[in-house]
Write an enzyme that holds these catalytic residues in place. Structure first.
Site, PDB file in Angstrom:
ATOM      1  N   GLY A  16      69.862  14.361 -47.827  1.00  0.00           N
ATOM      2  CA  GLY A  16      68.171  14.063 -47.803  1.00  0.00           C
ATOM      3  C   GLY A  16      67.308  15.457 -48.330  1.00  0.00           C
ATOM      4  N   ASP A  41      78.256   6.640 -40.371  1.00  0.00           N
ATOM      5  CA  ASP A  41      76.894   5.690 -40.788  1.00  0.00           C
ATOM      6  C   ASP A  41      76.026   5.700 -39.573  1.00  0.00           C
ATOM      7  OD1 ASP A  41      76.283   3.276 -43.063  1.00  0.00           O
ATOM      8  OD2 ASP A  41      75.256   3.132 -41.205  1.00  0.00           O
ATOM      9  N   LEU A  42      74.865   5.744 -39.743  1.00  0.00           N
ATOM     10  CA  LEU A  42      74.179   5.444 -38.347  1.00  0.00           C
ATOM     11  C   LEU A  42      74.073   4.235 -37.697  1.00  0.00           C
ATOM     12  CD1 LEU A  42      70.451   7.212 -39.732  1.00  0.00           C
ATOM     13  CD2 LEU A  42      72.078   8.100 -37.733  1.00  0.00           C
ATOM     14  N   ALA A  65      67.715   8.721 -42.081  1.00  0.00           N
ATOM     15  CA  ALA A  65      67.196   7.634 -41.662  1.00  0.00           C
ATOM     16  C   ALA A  65      66.992   6.722 -42.860  1.00  0.00           C
ATOM     17  CB  ALA A  65      65.570   7.901 -41.398  1.00  0.00           C
ATOM     18  N   TYR A  66      66.739   5.423 -42.624  1.00  0.00           N
ATOM     19  CA  TYR A  66      66.320   4.554 -43.550  1.00  0.00           C
ATOM     20  C   TYR A  66      64.977   4.711 -43.914  1.00  0.00           C
ATOM     21  CZ  TYR A  66      66.061  -0.145 -45.980  1.00  0.00           C
ATOM     22  OH  TYR A  66      66.028  -1.163 -46.822  1.00  0.00           O
ATOM     23  N   THR A 106      58.135  10.123 -37.666  1.00  0.00           N
ATOM     24  CA  THR A 106      57.057  10.228 -38.965  1.00  0.00           C
ATOM     25  C   THR A 106      55.851   9.871 -38.358  1.00  0.00           C
ATOM     26  OG1 THR A 106      56.595   8.365 -40.423  1.00  0.00           O
ATOM     27  CG2 THR A 106      57.970   7.511 -38.758  1.00  0.00           C
ATOM     28  N   ASP A 107      54.777   9.913 -39.196  1.00  0.00           N
ATOM     29  CA  ASP A 107      53.207   9.573 -38.903  1.00  0.00           C
ATOM     30  C   ASP A 107      53.221   8.138 -39.016  1.00  0.00           C
ATOM     31  OD1 ASP A 107      54.316   9.923 -41.738  1.00  0.00           O
ATOM     32  OD2 ASP A 107      52.347   9.120 -42.425  1.00  0.00           O
ATOM     33  N   TYR A 130      59.311  -0.106 -41.101  1.00  0.00           N
ATOM     34  CA  TYR A 130      59.935   1.439 -41.251  1.00  0.00           C
ATOM     35  C   TYR A 130      59.152   1.980 -39.843  1.00  0.00           C
ATOM     36  CZ  TYR A 130      60.013   6.193 -42.337  1.00  0.00           C
ATOM     37  OH  TYR A 130      60.084   7.769 -42.417  1.00  0.00           O
TER      38      TYR A 130
END
Ligand SMILES: NC(=O)c1ccc[n+]([C@@H]2O[C@H](COP(=O)([O-])OP(=O)(O)OC[C@H]3O[C@@H](n4cnc5c(N)ncnc54)[C@H](OP(=O)(O)O)[C@@H]3O)[C@@H](O)[C@H]2O)c1
Length: 303
Positions: A16, A41-42, A65-66, A106-107, A130
């Site tokens: 990523g 895989d997560l 992350a997805y 994440t924000d 998400y």
């Protein structure tokens, strides 16, 4: 054989934007081991536990992350498996192994209604799948392993992967005019700078069991709307001979997407400066570097 001073770090998401930069920038003292999604895989909690317990890692960095925000709205189970269950498995396994866990968030854990920059202890209230799944991951990390840093970032861009800078430059090749949302504000942030930050935090956490823990915000300095961001990208692109479409400001209501986005994504990075001495660069400086890299690679491709 590696020297005993070299510490092994387990990294997810190495393909990523952020993970690739961590691999590229890691100093020799860290040997970064980055299994692909096919290898780890997560959603496979048992495999995560086994791998963390399999050798004396110095730390784990969870960048995977997805991240498909719109697709997550209709792919809830997969998003939660990757963004909440995976981090939960890492948090439990790293706690068991008594090693630090750096987890990227994440924000989108915020609803965007605050008037001002978000600080770490502002109440979270995600408005989409998400954000909710990432918030689930944060909770799991916080609960299971006290030796964690949750690093929230936003509006990530780099010369690689899918991101706003690359999308704008690609659209500019075929469109003389673009309509870009002007009522969502955030802090454009370079994956390179996030990676440097993660590596600084990592070095301190590995060396010092008392290193500061908890949630931190890291974004490049400054702010913009998507529309202002696009105009800046094209100003930089124009200076390098790339196409520069006219950018029209539109409201979010004219660009409907499956997932709602926070209108205010601005994060305050002051706590990271105070605790870890990290001062972010202005976003224009960081983004200029990315546009320059992409412009140079385009020139190389031209006959
Ligand atoms: N991008 C943004 O604007 C943004 C904003 C705020 C926060 N963040 C957070 O920053 C972190 C890094 O984001 P990024 O932009 O670097 O992400 P990215 O470029 O979309 O890469 C996601 C990475 O996660 C891996 N991955 C996805 N699902 C997985 C699974 N089930 N098991 C294992 N690996 C899986 C991907 O592997 P494949 O290559 O195999 O798909 C890829 O390596 C994430 O935690 C994200 O939530 C990103």
């Amino acid at each position: 054989m590696s020297s005993p001073d070299v510490r092994q770090i387990l990294l997810t998401g190495g393909s990523g934007q952020v993970g690739a930069e961590i691999i590229r920038l890691a100093p020799a003292q860290f040997q970064i081991v980055a299994p692909s999604r096919a290898q780890l895989d997560l959603s496979d909690a048992a495999a995560i536990s086994r791998l963390v317990a399999s050798q004396p890692w110095a730390a784990v960095i969870n960048c995977a992350a997805y991240t498909a925000v719109d697709k997550a709205e209709s792919d809830v189970v997969t998003a939660w498996a990757a963004n909440a269950m995976g981090p939960a498995a890492f948090a439990q396994a790293t706690a068991q192994a008594q090693i630090p866990l750096i987890h990227i968030s994440t924000d989108y854990v915020f609803d965007g209604s605050k008037d001002g920059f978000y600080v770490e202890d502002d109440p979270v209230a995600p408005i989409g799948v998400y954000g909710a799944s990432k918030e689930g991951g944060e909770q799991a990390v916080r609960t299971a392993n006290p030796r964690h840093v949750i690093l929230r970032t936003a509006w990530v861009v780099s010369p690689h992967g899918a991101n706003f800078v690359k999308t704008m430059l690609r659209l500019a090749e075929s469109r003389p005019e673009l309509r870009v949302v002007a009522d969502q504000r955030g802090c454009p942030t370079s994956a390179t700078d996030i990676a440097q930050t993660v590596l600084t935090v990592l070095a301190r956490m590995v060396a010092d069991p008392e290193a500061p823990t908890g949630a931190y915000h890291f974004v490049n300095e400054g702010e913009a709307s998507w529309c202002e961001f696009a105009r800046e990208i094209f100003r930089m692109a124009g200076e390098r001979g790339l196409p520069t479409p006219v950018v029209h400001a539109i409201p979010t209501s004219e660009y409907p997407t499956p997932a709602r986005r926070p209108a205010n994504s601005r994060l305050d990075a002051g706590k990271l400066r105070r605790d870890y001495g990290i001062t972010p660069r202005p976003w224009r400086v960081a983004v200029e570097e990315i546009v320059a890299t992409l412009a140079a690679s385009r020139q190389k491709q031209e006959p």
